[in-house]
Enzyme design. Sequence first.
Site, PDB file in Angstrom:
ATOM      1  N   LYS A   1     -75.609 -28.184 -14.431  1.00  0.00           N
ATOM      2  CA  LYS A   1     -74.215 -28.644 -14.449  1.00  0.00           C
ATOM      3  C   LYS A   1     -73.979 -29.616 -15.603  1.00  0.00           C
ATOM      4  CE  LYS A   1     -72.280 -29.208 -10.466  1.00  0.00           C
ATOM      5  NZ  LYS A   1     -72.393 -29.814  -9.151  1.00  0.00           N
TER       6      LYS A   1
ATOM      7  N   ARG B   1     -72.174 -36.173  -8.598  1.00  0.00           N
ATOM      8  CA  ARG B   1     -72.570 -34.811  -8.206  1.00  0.00           C
ATOM      9  C   ARG B   1     -74.001 -34.523  -8.602  1.00  0.00           C
ATOM     10  NH1 ARG B   1     -68.251 -30.894  -7.969  1.00  0.00           N
ATOM     11  NH2 ARG B   1     -66.263 -31.925  -8.172  1.00  0.00           N
TER      12      ARG B   1
ATOM     13  N   GLY C   1     -74.904 -25.636  -2.677  1.00  0.00           N
ATOM     14  CA  GLY C   1     -74.689 -26.298  -1.394  1.00  0.00           C
ATOM     15  C   GLY C   1     -75.912 -27.002  -0.823  1.00  0.00           C
TER      16      GLY C   1
ATOM     17  N   MET D   1     -77.607 -29.620  -2.183  1.00  0.00           N
ATOM     18  CA  MET D   1     -77.726 -31.060  -2.398  1.00  0.00           C
ATOM     19  C   MET D   1     -76.357 -31.709  -2.334  1.00  0.00           C
ATOM     20  SD  MET D   1     -80.732 -31.346  -5.147  1.00  0.00           S
ATOM     21  CE  MET D   1     -79.824 -30.390  -6.300  1.00  0.00           C
TER      22      MET D   1
ATOM     23  N   ARG E   1     -71.051 -22.043 -15.644  1.00  0.00           N
ATOM     24  CA  ARG E   1     -72.443 -21.604 -15.843  1.00  0.00           C
ATOM     25  C   ARG E   1     -72.420 -20.087 -15.981  1.00  0.00           C
ATOM     26  NH1 ARG E   1     -73.805 -22.882  -9.654  1.00  0.00           N
ATOM     27  NH2 ARG E   1     -72.362 -21.353  -8.886  1.00  0.00           N
TER      28      ARG E   1
ATOM     29  N   HIS F   1     -93.363 -13.392   7.617  1.00  0.00           N
ATOM     30  CA  HIS F   1     -94.254 -12.254   7.845  1.00  0.00           C
ATOM     31  C   HIS F   1     -93.487 -10.946   7.726  1.00  0.00           C
ATOM     32  CE1 HIS F   1     -96.284  -9.302  10.470  1.00  0.00           C
ATOM     33  NE2 HIS F   1     -97.381  -9.799   9.905  1.00  0.00           N
TER      34      HIS F   1
ATOM     35  N   SER G   1    -109.282   3.210 -17.280  1.00  0.00           N
ATOM     36  CA  SER G   1    -108.042   2.970 -16.552  1.00  0.00           C
ATOM     37  C   SER G   1    -108.335   1.848 -15.566  1.00  0.00           C
ATOM     38  CB  SER G   1    -107.609   4.240 -15.819  1.00  0.00           C
ATOM     39  OG  SER G   1    -106.438   3.979 -15.088  1.00  0.00           O
TER      40      SER G   1
ATOM     41  N   CYS H   1    -103.833   2.035 -13.472  1.00  0.00           N
ATOM     42  CA  CYS H   1    -103.281   2.910 -12.443  1.00  0.00           C
ATOM     43  C   CYS H   1    -103.217   2.264 -11.077  1.00  0.00           C
ATOM     44  CB  CYS H   1    -104.036   4.228 -12.390  1.00  0.00           C
ATOM     45  SG  CYS H   1    -105.775   4.004 -11.954  1.00  0.00           S
TER      46      CYS H   1
ATOM     47  N   TYR I   1    -100.904   2.594 -21.795  1.00  0.00           N
ATOM     48  CA  TYR I   1     -99.953   3.100 -20.805  1.00  0.00           C
ATOM     49  C   TYR I   1    -100.120   2.402 -19.465  1.00  0.00           C
ATOM     50  CZ  TYR I   1    -103.794   5.818 -18.776  1.00  0.00           C
ATOM     51  OH  TYR I   1    -104.962   6.180 -18.172  1.00  0.00           O
TER      52      TYR I   1
END
Length: 917
Positions: free
Chosen positions: A26, A95, A104, A106, A339, A470, A801, A869, A889
Amino acid sequence: MSEQAQKFVYDFTEGNKDLKDLLGGKGANLAEMTNLGLPVPPGFTITTEACRVYLESGSEPAALRDEVSAHLEALERRMGKKLGQQDDPLLVSVRSGAKFSMPGMMDTVLNIGLTDASVSGLAHQAGDERFAWDSYRRLVQMFGKTVLGVDGDLFEEAMAEAKRARGAETDLDLDADDLRQLVEDFKAIVLKEAGREFPQEPREQMDLAVRAVFDSWNGERARLYRRQERIPNDLGTAVNICSMVFGNLGPDSGTGVAFTRDPASGHQGVYGDYLSNAQGEDVVAGIRNTIPLAELERLDGASYAELLRIMEVLERHYLDLCDIEFTIERGKLWMLQTRVGKRTAAAAFCIATQLVDEGLIDEAEALQRVNGSQLAQLMFPRFDPAALQERGKGGPSGGVAAPAERIAWGIAASPGAAVGKAVFDSYTAVKWSRSGEKVILIRRETNPDDLNGMIAAEGILTSRGGKTSHAAVVARGMGKTCVCGAEELEVDTKRRRMTAPGGVVIEEGDTVSIDGSTGRVYTGEVPVVPSPVVEYFEGRMHAGAEDADELVRAVHRIMAYADRVRRLRVRANADNAEDAARARRFGAQGIGLCRTEHMFLGERRELVEKLILADTEEEREQALAVLLPLQEDDFVELFEAMDGLPVTVRLLDPPLHEFLPDITELSVRVALAEARKDANENDLRLLQAVHKLHEQNPMLGLRGVRLGLVIPGLFTMQVRAIARAVARRLRANGDPRAEIMIPLVGTVQELELVREEAEQVIDEVRGDTGVDLSLALGTMIELPRAALTAGQIAEAAEFFSFGTNDLTQTVWGFSRDDVEASFFTAYLEKGIFGVSPFETIDRDGVGALVRQAVREGRGTRPDLKLGVCGEHGGDPESVHFFHEVGLDYVSCSPFRIPVARLEAGRAAAEAVGSDSR
Ligand code: PEP
Ligand code: MG
């Protein structure tokens, strides 16, 4: 730097948008707007550094008070009045503003400087007594709540009581006398609850408010939010002290929020809300209904035109969508915040291409404006927006399915759209799903015991827990839709029901729909439609077609930018022709991993069983002879689907017991049969074999190359099948590019032994078929020892790989099959992992081994081909790592190929950007 030499306070004229670390988002943007000449009320910012000193030492830095005094005096000179001055008080807002937006989370206090003495001065200056008392009651309320810790409900109740006594409908119906009385009531609440008078010294108000903002960094809400959003705990917040402008000075005043484009769709236009005669917090609190911003034109044409002009200035300056908070004070527009605005995944793609078209950014920058997680989100099936819109307008018409109604809004934990019958325990989830029902598993929170139910369910809904709970972690791991932390829902697992706000009760068996991309929960069945983006990748929708929407066109363009710049090639993990074909449509440039074990499941499992049970060489050869042509046909199909592109076939990897019946099940079967005295000979032999092959830690046992070395003929059968399939494809004028990959190698000797045998077989096939075929032979690097001796292994391998799944489990010493549902949640919550190392590559540990193996492998063989892979090959962040370390790759599941293409492009564009900086 010593504390004295540090600067803790910056005037808005001293900062800029790049100082977010120090001034918070801000503060940095207020400074930027000030310097752009936009109308920002003057003020200054106390740095995050000051906050950090305070949080670490428990008191403000010694120099802070004097610095604040100097800046306050300068502000007072500029404004021509002093903070809290009796006849004409300067008022300020205090602020919070951290580096990352924490909406919202703080604290903020407005109207600092108002006291018993100065309230009439404000009334006089404004010519509005009601306004002055309204401002004062807001200050006592906000200060009481956020600085002195008084329960906010007490103020709300007093306010409601005042309205009731007055017969007032809204706060606007209270007059100056009512508000004066309310201030007295509020002050009495403060005295009673906080044990102190509301401070009448303006500077004391300000200092206490600053301290409260510092403290709010460690408030419970803020800590929880940071954990969920992975914002570091030690950043601290800046504090902005800004001269007040008032939106509550009558009908020609007001306050609003605006976006320069629609953050949901990306469409350009005027988006936002406005509330007349109000201060900022009224909009958030939803005390009165806002009006659409476009209506401001009618109320105050001049301010509206000025707002549009400023929005344009901001977009051209920030080169992106901005969101804005503004206030109009008696017809004068003030900017309170801006922002770069958050947006949906779809809007991110649309806006990026719009900005390219408008000449504001180039293609490389457009790639930085989107990411793979957003693309993945866009690829999930979703609820039919038409159906939801209709419901939004007040209920469905037609009554096709049971009406769906939104009943809760939780955390979007794992994307997708799932519909099913509500079940409240895992047992029922499994039982019902076995009988063909689709179910949604609903729990307060899940634990490892719920795993089976989670697997059986279409989606998971919990009323508690955040993005790292979880349920969320496991569901994401499974790619299952999940909404968690839907706190409005009261889940009663005993009575198998849940209650939503308004008393809506969902019983077991009722249909619910959950949207894991938005967190919304509906009763009834919401129709699900495939994603248009997948339709496009599948080739069923063309970006140029008339009905292609803006999103599909944007995705098409961004993918083209990515493909143009990326250096990494993208292959697929695919085991059959169907997956290979889909992968190709999604842009795969070959197969990086064909797991051949998948070719031995189903009815072929019996043949493998025969191979394992073979007592004599003859029996074994017989079994292999049956398997050989089947394998050969598999490979022919695969090479055909990937004609012209490389296909890496991995020889058999998993422990053999995986092809045999479960030890407990078989033991019970045999025991029962023996009790009946009719034991079956084959079962007895099987049980013997199962016992022989049983391992405590199969992940570390007889698997991979070890199988090839101890089971005669197994690997050679596979090599022969591959070579013969190549010969067949060549004879059919195809272009097969097979590569043979040996898994779980730990030492070069293992590879040399397999190689010798393989070369002999290939020679034989050459001789038998008369086709001059060549096959590359390489290995997986998936054990620490392999990575550490990569220089030696490269002597015998044409390619590596990286098997980062196994490499992760062997480096960490935990098994992916066991731990994700047990201690990972605790580790994530404690911050030991930011994210599961099976999801995103652990750069410091596993990554270090990959780097070393790349260096040493190429040291031995400069043209060594390198790929990955493991699952990480399709993970956005990991793709950047693989780009950085110089792999050729990445290989991932077909569905993740577009994500990998995009991230490979972003990684390349980013590298170019930072080189030229
Ligand atoms: C790996 O270990 O990363 C890998 C791709 O092999 P699998 O997952 O089949 O063990
Ligand atoms: Mg592996």
